[in-house]
Scaffold this active site. Structure first.
Site: not given
Length: 360
Positions: A205, A229, A308, A311, A333, A342
């Site tokens: 990120r 994150k 983004h 990514r 994630h 994806y």
């Protein structure tokens, strides 16, 4: 502390005094569990809501901090419908369905806390009537829908390498008659290509890139140590691998970093910028990296490409060679539900692969 979290914590502390006391109480309650960045978004959402209440005459307060609990208790469903309509049609830029859903979720969290968790001195709820409990918030972020919006807006196959090559050379040819732009480009092209390559070869990120320090990099093992994150342990960094391509770009950037940007010994940042008029380099900001990628993307012919989406481009490419669980771990994630995007993005590629196998 994570650099971006530190910046957002300062902003949060600056904005809190303008909020009602019960909002401050809610933020204190959430601070151990949520990042300052998330709580700052909450404050912005509450600021919008409280300002709207006052503008509509639903509160007599002269400032947002004066909006009372009694005024919140008297709200009708028509009031919430009106607020939703305001968000959809406001003159300074209508909000998307996703943004509206997030703002309503922020309000639900606050109202739930006030009506179900927080107590007064007699052990009664602070909020006696919770209008937001009646509000149904439909899930907007469906992986298939997100994938549909991203199709055609990402880098695919050879474009991943071509975009990095364009930053190295092609952009310079496109602006060769603009001396000022060309000078800035020549100063920063190795760094810019390195950042793009690192994201396209690791899936980091932008906030994770901003927070990187020199000692987070293990070049020999193609490894970075990253504040991820959602991880509230401020001392723990997660190891994240990157591909060989990024190793070459990092080596080139590191070879010119000190001489080009003239950092003081106190500056630990991996990626730095030398602002106009400054004599020493400083850590690049999130906004600077975002603007930099947009600049190159427009000239490259992909105007919808953002940092983004770099990514997302990596993740789509990575998912084709790995399963959903490895992709989830690489991207950091919280659940595979997010990673499902994806699977939908690669549907077309997978169907084409089956057809090629059949023909052979």
């Amino acid at each position: 502390m994570n650099i971006q979290k530190g910046i957002d914590r300062i902003k949060l502390d600056e904005k809190l005094p303008a909020m009602p006391w019960y909002v401050q109480k809610f933020i204190d309650y959430k601070l151990p569990d949520l990042s300052p960045s998330t709580l700052l978004e909450y404050i912005r959402d509450y600021d919008t809501f409280l300002s709207w209440l006052r503008a509509e005459g639903l509160s007599t307060a002269e400032a947002n901090r004066g909006v009372t609990l009694e005024e919140l208790e008297k709200l009708h469903m028509d009031s919430i419908t009106g607020f939703r309509l305001f968000l959809t049609t406001k003159r300074d830029g209508a909000n998307s369905r996703v943004t509206i859903s997030r703002k309503l979720s922020s309000l639900r969290s606050l109202f739930h806390y006030l009506s179900q968790i927080a107590e007064d001195e007699n052990f009664y709820p602070l909020l006696k009537r919770n209008i937001m409990a009646k509000v149904e918030i439909k899930r907007i972020h469906k992986p298939k829908d997100t994938a549909a919006k991203l199709k055609g807006k990402l880098l695919e196959d050879d474009e991943l390498l071509e975009f990095i090559g364009y930053i190295h050379e092609g952009y310079g040819r496109d602006i060769e008659h603009n001396k000022q732009a060309l000078y800035a480009y020549e100063q920063n092209k190795e760094r810019d290509a390195c950042i793009a390559s690192l994201i396209l070869n690791s899936g980091l990120r932008v906030s994770e890139v901003v927070n990187l320090n020199l000692d987070d990099l293990d070049l020999a093992n193609k490894l970075l140590y990253v504040f991820r994150k959602g991880n509230n342990d401020e001392t723990f960094k997660v190891p994240v691998y990157f591909r060989e391509q990024a190793k070459d770009e990092l080596s080139l950037y590191l070879s010119i970093r000190q001489q080009r940007y003239r950092m003081s010994k106190r500056e630990k940042a991996l990626f730095v910028a030398l602002p106009n008029g400054s004599h020493e380099g400083k850590r690049m900001t999130k906004r600077a990296i975002q603007a930099m990628i947009i600049k190159y993307a427009k000239r490259y012919g992909k105007p919808s490409l953002t940092v983004h989406k770099l990514r997302h481009s990596f993740a789509t490419d990575y998912y084709l060679q790995n399963d959903i669980y490895k992709t989830k771990e690489q991207l950091g994630h919280a659940s595979t539900e997010t990673t499902e995007v994806y699977a939908h993005l690669t549907d077309k590629t997978m169907s084409e692969a089956i057809e090629r196998r059949t023909d052979s």
